[in-house]
Motif scaffolding. Structure first.
Motif, short mmCIF file in Angstrom:
data_model
loop_
_atom_site.label_atom_id
_atom_site.label_comp_id
_atom_site.label_asym_id
_atom_site.label_seq_id
_atom_site.Cartn_x
_atom_site.Cartn_y
_atom_site.Cartn_z
N ASN A 254 3.22 0.84 -9.40
CA ASN A 254 2.17 -0.10 -9.79
C ASN A 254 2.45 -1.41 -9.05
O ASN A 254 3.42 -2.10 -9.36
N ALA B 267 0.82 -1.20 0.00
CA ALA B 267 0.00 0.00 0.00
C ALA B 267 0.86 1.26 0.00
O ALA B 267 0.58 2.23 -0.71
N ALA C 157 -7.30 4.05 -7.71
CA ALA C 157 -6.45 4.72 -8.69
C ALA C 157 -5.80 3.75 -9.66
O ALA C 157 -5.10 4.18 -10.59
N ARG D 262 -7.75 3.86 -1.54
CA ARG D 262 -7.37 4.98 -2.40
C ARG D 262 -6.53 4.51 -3.59
O ARG D 262 -6.76 4.92 -4.73
N ASN D 263 -5.58 3.64 -3.34
CA ASN D 263 -4.67 3.21 -4.41
C ASN D 263 -5.29 2.13 -5.30
O ASN D 263 -4.96 2.06 -6.48
N ARG D 264 -6.20 1.34 -4.75
CA ARG D 264 -6.92 0.39 -5.60
C ARG D 264 -7.82 1.16 -6.57
O ARG D 264 -7.89 0.83 -7.76
N ALA E 181 2.53 1.77 -3.37
CA ALA E 181 1.53 2.25 -4.32
C ALA E 181 1.23 3.73 -4.08
O ALA E 181 1.01 4.51 -5.02
N GLU E 182 1.23 4.13 -2.81
CA GLU E 182 0.97 5.53 -2.46
C GLU E 182 2.00 6.47 -3.10
O GLU E 182 1.70 7.64 -3.37
N ARG F 191 -3.49 1.51 -8.93
CA ARG F 191 -2.08 1.25 -8.63
C ARG F 191 -1.87 0.03 -7.74
O ARG F 191 -0.73 -0.34 -7.46
N LEU F 192 -2.96 -0.61 -7.29
CA LEU F 192 -2.83 -1.70 -6.33
C LEU F 192 -3.84 -2.79 -6.67
O LEU F 192 -5.03 -2.53 -6.79
#
Length: 454
Positions: A25, A17, A61, A57-59, A20-21, A63-64
């Motif tokens: 990727n 996480a 976006a 948040r990152n999922r 990814a923040e 990225r996760l």
């Protein structure tokens, strides 16, 4: 950068996480389909402040991602973090079967150069085993061994503050070999961690074995400070000194500092007990006994019984028909981790003496129920004497005394008028020294801390 995290447990989830923040990727792999199902449905299988929000948040976006697909995970990341469990074996050594299995899976599927990062806490020499496992798999497919380089990048995350620790680290330790592949891996790791060094350099580069030993040395030092203070606190009880005054007196010395100088009911969790044992085992394998660590571990085990001894001294060995409220079940605040938690020892010992326990913890009660079921397997009747309530004040109803085991913030300033009203006897056994003895005396509360003296 494209990063794969093998293992979506505590370390893996936080690492994935947080990377990814920073815009990477990240592909998180786990072989437990239930865990991946929880993550893909919006849940998080562990409690850690701020982690769920970061994952969401990152999922969102893109990225996760989370999956059980090994081939896809290996294909994804140029950097492959191994963050699987290393549970203690019967002899105290770290069980590396999951680490080696992860390495073999990478070796079976990789076709392009990869940096393999040991993020799991592993003993000195593990990188060699990881390299050997991958090399063996590559040779089966007639691929060169220098397709990969193994890096040691130990985690220094405190449960309850892991996200903050990762995003604002005290230090980043990276161990690489002085080979062409090792130098390429070092450069890849430098790029990956560049955002964390923007204001000042936090990274320490060293050889792989030194990096592996650094992790164990750090945890062993912290565990030593805890056990040392617990020994002093027990002595303070005997001689009539106040350990809080002593703590301030020695902690003000800049050579000592205040960190990890708080006495209590002993350390627990997934790191200190396991790592102290594993480091001692490593030393024995090389013909050396680490006598200080043996004492650290022995003191910690004894300390888990200190509150039981205080209760027994006050009420006697037979606690039949007595009821105790217990605040705090997790081994420390801001986590639901019940591994090696002192509360498990305290509850088990009090139940053996006939007591009834009504417990509360802000987060860990589901995990605690599972842990106590394991503890009472040989005595199913014991579970009947333990219950849990959703409000700490409700645990006090009709109790003969309050026992505090975990220092959650919610326990620091309770309404003592309500506490006195609900307890049948105004007695507190404080395993974390949350309250001042003089203040308790003025309220009419009989107070038993750890090394505290009025």
């Amino acid at each position: 950068m494209k990063v794969t995290i093998v293992g979506s447990g505590y370390v893996g989830l936080v690492t994935g996480a947080c990377l990814a923040e920073q815009g990477n990727n990240v592909f998180c792999l786990d072989l437990d389909p239930k865990k991946i199902e929880i993550l893909n449905s919006g849940g998080v299988p562990i409690y850690e402040p701020g982690l769920k929000e970061m994952i969401d948040r990152n999922r969102a976006a893109g990225r996760l991602q989370f999956s059980t697909d090994i081939a896809a995970s290996v294909a994804h990341g140029d950097i492959q973090f191994i963050a699987v469990g290393t549970p203690p074996d019967e002899d105290g050594s770290a069980d590396l079967q999951y680490v080696v299995a992860a390495a073999r899976n990478i070796g079976r599927h990789m076709t392009t150069p990869k940096v393999i990062v040991d993020k799991s806490t592993v003993p000195v020499g593990t990188a060699d085993k990881v390299q050997a496992a991958i090399t063996e798999e590559l040779e089966k497919r007639n691929l060169p061994a220098d397709l990969c380089s193994v890096v040691s990048n130990p985690e220094f995350l405190k449960e309850g503050a892991a996200v903050e620790d990762f995003m604002r680290p005290d230090r980043i330790v990276i161990g690489t070999e002085n080979t062409p592949a090792g130098l390429r891996a070092k450069e890849q790791m430098r790029k990956l961690y560049a955002p964390f060094n923007r204001h000042h350099e936090r990274t320490y580069y060293m050889d792989v074995k030194s990096a592996e030993l650094t992790k164990y040395a750090a945890n062993a030092m912290l565990a030593t400070r805890i056990s040392f203070m617990n020994e002093l606190a027990n002595l303070a009880d005997l001689v009539g000194a106040d350990i809080e005054a002593v703590r301030q007196g020695i902690g003000s010395d800049s050579r000592i500092g205040f960190g990890f100088l708080y006495p209590g009911t002993g350390y627990g969790g997934s790191c200190f007990p396991k790592d102290v044992s594993a480091l001692s085992k490593t030393a024995k394998e090389h013909g050396r006994e680490l006598k200080i660590l043996g004492a650290v571990d022995a003191v910690n085990e004894i300390q888990k019984y200190v509150l039981v001894e205080k209760i027994e001294k006050r009420f006697g060995k037979d606690l039949s028909n007595m009821k105790f409220a217990l605040w705090g079940l997790a081994f420390k605040p801001n986590t639901d981790d019940m591994r090696e938690a002192p509360s498990r020892v305290i509850i088990s010992e009090l139940v053996k003496r006939g007591a009834t326990i009504v417990a509360h913890d802000p987060v860990s009660m589901p995990e605690a129920k599972h842990a106590l079921e394991l503890d009472f397997q040989g005595n199913p009747q014991g579970l009947k004497n333990v219950s849990m309530v959703d409000n700490p004040m409700n645990a006090l109803d009709g109790a003969d005394a309050l026992i505090i085991v975990t220092e959650w913030k919610a326990f620091r300033s309770p309404d003592f008028d309500v506490v006195l009203q609900k307890l049948t006897r105004p007695i507190i056994f404080d395993g974390r020294n949350l309250y001042e003895p003089q203040a308790m005396q003025e309220l009419g509360i009989e107070y038993h801390g750890i090394g505290r003296h009025n």
